[in-house]
Design a protein around this motif. Structure first.
Motif, short mmCIF file in Angstrom:
data_model
loop_
_atom_site.label_atom_id
_atom_site.label_comp_id
_atom_site.label_asym_id
_atom_site.label_seq_id
_atom_site.Cartn_x
_atom_site.Cartn_y
_atom_site.Cartn_z
N THR A 190 47.63 23.16 16.42
CA THR A 190 49.03 23.12 16.01
C THR A 190 49.21 22.18 14.82
O THR A 190 48.34 21.37 14.51
N ASP A 250 52.03 21.68 11.03
CA ASP A 250 52.79 22.37 9.99
C ASP A 250 51.90 23.18 9.06
O ASP A 250 50.68 23.02 9.06
N LYS A 309 44.76 23.30 9.91
CA LYS A 309 44.28 24.10 11.05
C LYS A 309 43.13 25.02 10.64
O LYS A 309 42.11 25.09 11.33
N THR A 347 45.62 35.15 8.43
CA THR A 347 47.08 35.27 8.45
C THR A 347 47.55 36.71 8.52
O THR A 347 48.50 37.02 9.23
N ASP A 407 45.25 33.66 13.89
CA ASP A 407 46.39 33.02 13.24
C ASP A 407 47.61 33.85 13.62
O ASP A 407 47.78 34.98 13.16
N TYR A 446 50.83 33.22 13.21
CA TYR A 446 52.08 32.87 12.52
C TYR A 446 53.02 34.06 12.43
O TYR A 446 54.22 33.92 12.61
N GLU A 490 45.41 29.38 15.68
CA GLU A 490 46.46 28.73 14.87
C GLU A 490 47.80 29.31 15.29
O GLU A 490 47.90 30.48 15.60
N TRP A 491 48.83 28.51 15.27
CA TRP A 491 50.17 28.88 15.71
C TRP A 491 50.17 29.40 17.15
O TRP A 491 50.74 30.46 17.45
N GLU A 506 51.86 28.41 19.51
CA GLU A 506 53.23 28.42 20.04
C GLU A 506 53.76 29.85 20.16
O GLU A 506 54.58 30.15 21.02
N ARG A 507 53.25 30.71 19.26
CA ARG A 507 53.74 32.10 19.23
C ARG A 507 53.40 32.85 20.51
O ARG A 507 53.96 33.90 20.79
#
Ligand SMILES: Nc1ncnc2c1ncn2[C@@H]1O[C@H](COP(=O)(O)OP(=O)(O)OP(=O)(O)O)[C@@H](O)[C@H]1O
Ligand SMILES: [Mg+2]
Length: 158
Positions: A38, A40, A45, A67, A85, A87, A112-113, A115-116
């Protein structure tokens, strides 16, 4: 190493120190491990994931940011690494189509990310949170994980 309530804070003065952390994690990783990265945009990352993957594959391995592909897979001598990733993931359920449950059981996952994923992120993951440090190339990493990570983290970082 200072561990408080299962949290470890590390100072990463520059990219080389981030790569050093990545290599330590990679060398002690096992199939089934999930690393939730995690922080910004631009926190490091992908840099950390690239260092991890190159440790287990080859120093010259091409490791693009996934991405737009969401996931890239890397074979190494003892298994497979999945680099996610998320995002651009619209909703957690869409991760099922990416085969994320299979990945969690089958190899090492770097996400990465994370949280999603919402409730789909397994609680057994090790979270590595990257924060700004004192200076342009400095970062602070906060590593946290329950269960076996309380025992494994001190071994990894010693
Ligand atoms: N200590 C450090 N650790 C990691 N990266 C650093 C450090 N110092 C400077 N950098 C630079 O910061 C940038 C980190 O970019 P990176 O793509 O890894 O970020 P990211 O967290 O993956 O971003 P995104 O959310 O867009 O995927 C790189 O340009 C890297 O060279
Ligand atoms: Mg990235």
């Amino acid at each position: 190493m200072d561990m408080h309530n299962g949290l470890v804070w590390l100072e990463l003065a520059n990219e080389a120190e981030t790569n050093d952390l990545a290599a330590r994690l990679a060398r002690r990783s096992r199939s089934g491990d999930i690393f939730a990265l995690t922080g910004d945009l631009g926190s490091g990352k992908t840099t950390l994931a690239r260092g991890f993957i190159r440790t287990l594959t080859s120093p010259s391995e091409d490791v693009p940011s996934p991405t737009f592909t969401f996931v890239q897979a890397y074979d190494f001598d003892y298994g497979i690494i999945w680099h996610f990733d998320l995002y651009r993931l619209a909703q957690p359920e869409d991760a099922v189509e990416l085969g994320i449950e299979h990945a969690f059981g089958e190899g090492i996952s770097l996400i990465e990310w994370p949280e999603r994923l919402g409730p789909w992120l397994p609680p057994r993951c090790l979270t590595i949170a990257l924060h700004d440090g004192p200076g342009a190339t400095a970062r602070r990493a906060c590593l946290s994980g329950g269960g076996e990570w309380r025992k494994r983290l001190p071994e990894i970082l010693s």
